[in-house]
Scaffold this motif. Structure first.
Motif, PDB file in Angstrom:
ATOM      1  N   THR A  13      -1.746  -8.735   3.477  1.00 28.01           N
ATOM      2  CA  THR A  13      -1.052  -9.228   4.666  1.00 28.01           C
ATOM      3  C   THR A  13       0.343  -8.639   4.787  1.00 28.01           C
ATOM      4  O   THR A  13       1.027  -8.877   5.775  1.00 28.01           O
ATOM      5  N   LEU A  14       0.755  -7.885   3.774  1.00 22.98           N
ATOM      6  CA  LEU A  14       2.033  -7.188   3.783  1.00 22.98           C
ATOM      7  C   LEU A  14       1.790  -5.732   3.418  1.00 22.98           C
ATOM      8  O   LEU A  14       0.762  -5.413   2.801  1.00 22.98           O
ATOM      9  N   TRP A  37       3.778  -1.491  -0.171  1.00 30.17           N
ATOM     10  CA  TRP A  37       5.050  -1.258  -0.857  1.00 30.17           C
ATOM     11  C   TRP A  37       5.946  -2.493  -0.902  1.00 30.17           C
ATOM     12  O   TRP A  37       6.989  -2.481  -1.545  1.00 30.17           O
ATOM     13  N   ALA A  38       5.545  -3.569  -0.222  1.00 28.97           N
ATOM     14  CA  ALA A  38       6.403  -4.756  -0.154  1.00 28.97           C
ATOM     15  C   ALA A  38       6.638  -5.323  -1.559  1.00 28.97           C
ATOM     16  O   ALA A  38       5.690  -5.512  -2.322  1.00 28.97           O
ATOM     17  N   PRO A  39       7.893  -5.615  -1.905  1.00 28.18           N
ATOM     18  CA  PRO A  39       8.216  -6.053  -3.277  1.00 28.18           C
ATOM     19  C   PRO A  39       7.940  -7.535  -3.511  1.00 28.18           C
ATOM     20  O   PRO A  39       8.800  -8.287  -3.959  1.00 28.18           O
ATOM     21  N   LEU A  40       6.727  -7.984  -3.216  1.00 27.91           N
ATOM     22  CA  LEU A  40       6.319  -9.362  -3.454  1.00 27.91           C
ATOM     23  C   LEU A  40       4.993  -9.365  -4.208  1.00 27.91           C
ATOM     24  O   LEU A  40       4.125  -8.527  -3.930  1.00 27.91           O
ATOM     25  N   PRO A  41       4.806 -10.310  -5.122  1.00 31.01           N
ATOM     26  CA  PRO A  41       3.557 -10.336  -5.907  1.00 31.01           C
ATOM     27  C   PRO A  41       2.397 -11.032  -5.208  1.00 31.01           C
ATOM     28  O   PRO A  41       1.326 -11.175  -5.793  1.00 31.01           O
ATOM     29  N   VAL A  42       2.567 -11.479  -3.974  1.00 28.12           N
ATOM     30  CA  VAL A  42       1.550 -12.303  -3.320  1.00 28.12           C
ATOM     31  C   VAL A  42       1.035 -11.693  -2.020  1.00 28.12           C
ATOM     32  O   VAL A  42       0.658 -12.410  -1.104  1.00 28.12           O
ATOM     33  N   SER A  43       0.962 -10.383  -1.928  1.00 29.26           N
ATOM     34  CA  SER A  43       0.540  -9.765  -0.672  1.00 29.26           C
ATOM     35  C   SER A  43      -0.972  -9.540  -0.587  1.00 29.26           C
ATOM     36  O   SER A  43      -1.503  -9.310   0.486  1.00 29.26           O
TER      37      SER A  43
END
Length: 210
Positions: A190-191, A194-200
């Motif tokens: 959903t992101l 490369w998004a720096p989140l562990p929950v994508s």
């Protein structure tokens, strides 16, 4: 406060903000996760009641459990805004006082945060009638660099800040181990990658009680 209640004001405020600004991709996944449901449904970890507006007309009743006191209040308010009969209970799965079997169980972004996922899934299995469905929309363990990032997040501040959320759980393996037959399953981001989140990365699936 009863054993079923959770008092986490920081997470309640944070989740209220996040759920009010969900990306369209998440809304689409929520709708897909609930599509085609029928009969009497148990929703686990209702949060602010985000799902309530997306249940189809074929659902007769939703029993929604949410142990966090502030989130349960918001879920009750959300229940009043929909025509579907929704009963919000401030309970946990193991404290649920209901002997009638459910036609379906819905888990949305909750299995990451329960203390014992295997025990919870076994209890949910027992709550379903034979042939009943488990619908799940959960962020799950990724591979490679993102997986290493998830393990680091889980070992440090992420669970403390995000209501015991653990990002690197092999949720679908736990679902199978509880006795469910996974009929459909897919992964979706959903992101951006490369998004720096562990929950994508999310798992969306449908499992059946045998």
């Amino acid at each position: 406060m009863s054993d079923a209640e959770v008092d986490n004001p920081f997470f309640a405020r944070l989740w209220t903000t996040l759920s009010a600004h969900e990306p369209e991709a998440m809304t689409r996944l929520r709708r897909e996760n609930l599509a085609g449901l029928r009969g009497r449904v148990l929703e686990v970890g209702a949060g602010t009641g985000t799902n309530f507006a997306y249940y189809p007309d074929t659902v007769e009743q939703v029993v929604a459990i949410e142990p966090e006191v502030r989130l349960a209040e918001q879920a009750r308010a959300a229940a009043e805004r929909v025509s579907l009969p929704v009963e919000v209970r401030q309970e946990t799965v193991d404290g649920l006082a209901d002997d009638e079997a459910f036609d379906a169980v819905v888990c949305s972004l909750v299995l990451c945060s329960v203390a014992d996922i295997d025990d919870v899934l076994r209890q949910l299995y027992s709550r379903l009638r034979p042939g009943g469905e488990l619908r799940y929309l959960e962020h799950v363990a990724s591979a490679g660099a993102r997986g290493r990032f998830q393990r680091l997040a889980d070992a440090t501040v992420w669970p403390r800040l995000l209501g015991n959320c653990h990002t690197h759980r092999d949720t679908e393996n736990s679902i199978r181990a509880a006795g469910f037959n996974v009929r459909t399953a897919r992964r979706e981001f959903t992101l951006p990658a490369w998004a720096p989140l562990p929950v994508s990365e999310f798992a969306l699936g449908r499992a059946i009680r045998g």
